[in-house]
Scaffold this active site. Sequence first.
Site, short mmCIF file in Angstrom:
data_model
loop_
_atom_site.label_atom_id
_atom_site.label_comp_id
_atom_site.label_asym_id
_atom_site.label_seq_id
_atom_site.Cartn_x
_atom_site.Cartn_y
_atom_site.Cartn_z
CD GLU A 18 9.25 -12.66 24.80
OE1 GLU A 18 7.63 -13.01 25.48
OE2 GLU A 18 9.83 -12.03 23.61
CB VAL A 61 -0.87 -0.30 1.50
CG1 VAL A 61 -1.53 0.90 1.57
CG2 VAL A 61 -1.81 -0.83 1.00
C1 LIG Z 1 9.55 -9.34 18.43
C2 LIG Z 1 7.96 -8.96 18.59
C3 LIG Z 1 7.47 -9.54 19.67
C4 LIG Z 1 5.82 -9.06 19.83
N1 LIG Z 1 5.07 -10.03 21.48
C5 LIG Z 1 4.18 -9.70 21.77
C6 LIG Z 1 3.87 -10.75 22.89
O1 LIG Z 1 4.08 -11.42 22.76
N2 LIG Z 1 2.47 -10.57 22.71
C7 LIG Z 1 2.06 -9.82 22.52
O2 LIG Z 1 0.41 -9.94 22.12
N3 LIG Z 1 1.77 -9.24 21.00
C8 LIG Z 1 3.54 -9.09 20.72
N4 LIG Z 1 4.15 -8.24 20.03
C9 LIG Z 1 2.73 -7.46 19.22
C10 LIG Z 1 2.25 -7.71 18.22
O3 LIG Z 1 2.52 -8.44 17.24
C11 LIG Z 1 1.31 -6.79 18.14
O4 LIG Z 1 0.72 -5.94 18.44
C12 LIG Z 1 0.79 -7.46 16.54
O5 LIG Z 1 0.99 -8.01 15.29
C13 LIG Z 1 -0.75 -5.83 16.11
O6 LIG Z 1 -0.74 -6.49 14.79
P1 LIG Z 1 -1.78 -5.18 13.83
O7 LIG Z 1 -2.28 -6.39 12.78
O8 LIG Z 1 -2.26 -4.38 14.30
O9 LIG Z 1 0.09 -5.83 13.09
P2 LIG Z 1 0.41 -6.67 12.45
O10 LIG Z 1 0.58 -8.29 13.04
O11 LIG Z 1 2.14 -6.39 13.00
O12 LIG Z 1 0.34 -6.89 10.98
C14 LIG Z 1 0.71 -6.41 9.92
C15 LIG Z 1 0.04 -6.30 8.67
O13 LIG Z 1 0.27 -5.48 7.38
C16 LIG Z 1 1.18 -5.98 6.67
N5 LIG Z 1 1.80 -4.56 5.99
C17 LIG Z 1 2.57 -2.98 6.11
N6 LIG Z 1 2.63 -2.23 6.47
C18 LIG Z 1 2.29 -2.54 4.52
C19 LIG Z 1 1.66 -1.95 3.30
N7 LIG Z 1 2.45 -0.57 3.19
N8 LIG Z 1 1.78 -2.58 2.12
C20 LIG Z 1 0.42 -3.90 2.61
N9 LIG Z 1 1.07 -4.49 3.64
C21 LIG Z 1 1.66 -3.96 4.99
C22 LIG Z 1 2.43 -6.03 7.03
O14 LIG Z 1 3.07 -7.25 5.75
C23 LIG Z 1 1.89 -7.68 8.27
O15 LIG Z 1 1.18 -8.38 7.23
C24 LIG Z 1 5.05 -8.53 19.03
C25 LIG Z 1 5.88 -7.75 18.41
C26 LIG Z 1 7.50 -7.98 18.36
C27 LIG Z 1 7.78 -7.32 16.73
#
Ligand SMILES: Cc1cc2nc3c(=O)[nH]c(=O)nc-3n(C[C@H](O)[C@H](O)[C@H](O)COP(=O)(O)OP(=O)(O)OC[C@H]3O[C@@H](n4cnc5c(N)ncnc54)[C@H](O)[C@@H]3O)c2cc1C
Length: 444
Positions: free
Chosen positions: A195, A103
């Site tokens: 972790e 996007v």
């Molecule tokens: C290393 C790490 C460890 C974590 N550990 C925990 C934990 O133990 N427990 C917990 O609850 N939470 C944890 N989190 C946090 C949790 O992963 C996030 O809060 C969660 O993933 C958020 O969900 P989301 O759907 O907002 O985004 P995400 O799950 O990050 O998904 C975003 C999606 O959007 C896509 N995307 C981004 N930009 C674009 C674009 N421009 N065009 C098309 N697609 C795009 C990405 O490819 C991705 O698939 C952790 C995060 C990280 C990085």
Amino acid sequence: MMPEAAPDRRSASGTTPAPGRATMAVPRHRVVILGAGFGGLSAAKALAKAPVEVTVIDRRNYHLFQPLLYQVATAGLSPADIAAPIRSILRGQANARVLLGRVQAIDRQSRDVLLQDGRRIPFDSLVVATGARHAYFGHDEWEPVAPGLKKIDDAIDIRRRILLAFERAEMTTDEETRHRLLTLAVVGAGPTGVEMVGAMAELAKKALAADFRAIDPRQARILLVEAAARPLTAFPDRLSAKAKTQLEELGVELLLGAKVTRCDDAGLEIEDGEGRRFIPAATVIWAAGVEASPAAKWLDVPGDRAGRVPVTPHLNLPDDPRLFVIGDTALVSGADGKPLPGVAPVAKQQGEYVARQIRLALAGKSVKPFAYRNYGNLATIGRKAAVADFGWIRLSGTLAWLLWGAVHIFFLIGFRNRIFVLLSWLWAYLSFHRGSRLITGADF
Ligand SMILES: Cc1cc2nc3c(=O)[nH]c(=O)nc-3n(C[C@H](O)[C@H](O)[C@H](O)COP(=O)(O)OP(=O)(O)OC[C@H]3O[C@@H](n4cnc5c(N)ncnc54)[C@H](O)[C@@H]3O)c2cc1C
């Protein structure tokens, strides 16, 4: 409440029916979901039975279980164990299609999503769930020397750096260089940082312990640098103190109240109560800050300091009720008035909530504002060491560790992944071995 969908002559593919070939079919409401992370995927799945056309757009072809990324970075799991193809997850959902694409912008006027390759994807309702990335507090130049952990590629890069540091230490005859190579630092003592250092300490002190001849990997210094006075600040004091003790037992050195002032190839400079000092370290990993995806820019709305988009209690934009922002990209307050944390359960519940709202709005009904149900916080430190805060009960040690493992297996997507992760953990527990110690992308 969301207004009824305006009829649109175009199909979801963005094409207009050719003149003279008018179709009798009533166009379905087009829901476009940006991002197939925790939020986007839960929204898509919750729309399975709704009379809508769902288009999920992601720049990657897989959904990533980020909470276990640190285990890929520390050679415990393989990338495929914690990721699943988005297409196969949504394979059985007839009203959903998946588009691979990045996007780049959102045209709110014409109601199209613009992809980097020039495609325009029209929508009636839009769910923005593009997550967050790591942030360097205005020091983006630190990224190449102190990578963050967000993607599979980051985890593989970090694994390469860690394993190469030991290999190079084995090769060198210079004591100072060896010392720098065997110093590994993680910046940020939130759950990811804790972790990471826990797993790095176990890697150095157990898994690699007997594999080298010139060096003793157990002598590696594993540092955890944190600006706050304690690790895991989101947890109560008592659990944070337990985590500190458990980390120290693993041999991790905690540098608390220490701010990073510089990072380069040679190491990192920190400033604490004793002033500034430089710590030579070949491996520095950044786990200190996040910044939302540029959705505020795409939507042309002001974001907060972390770039998050402020949304109404219904998770939509005040002037556009069919435009939703969820997960790490959204700024929304919880019952205590504080912003909800960027964690997977928040994103998942928000995804389900907006799907319900879209369904009900199409039936002319409204929903109550979003209310987050916090079932508890967990963070693992190492073998038999973790902390768990359920509000009504707080646990640490083996029980918290077992709970952490059970929860992560349960929430992993895909039966294969659950089995593989479970077997890998069982093997690692019994043997202390790490099954994924591959150095890729580096030739000698
Ligand atoms: C290393 C790490 C460890 C974590 N550990 C925990 C934990 O133990 N427990 C917990 O609850 N939470 C944890 N989190 C946090 C949790 O992963 C996030 O809060 C969660 O993933 C958020 O969900 P989301 O759907 O907002 O985004 P995400 O799950 O990050 O998904 C975003 C999606 O959007 C896509 N995307 C981004 N930009 C674009 C674009 N421009 N065009 C098309 N697609 C795009 C990405 O490819 C991705 O698939 C952790 C995060 C990280 C990085």
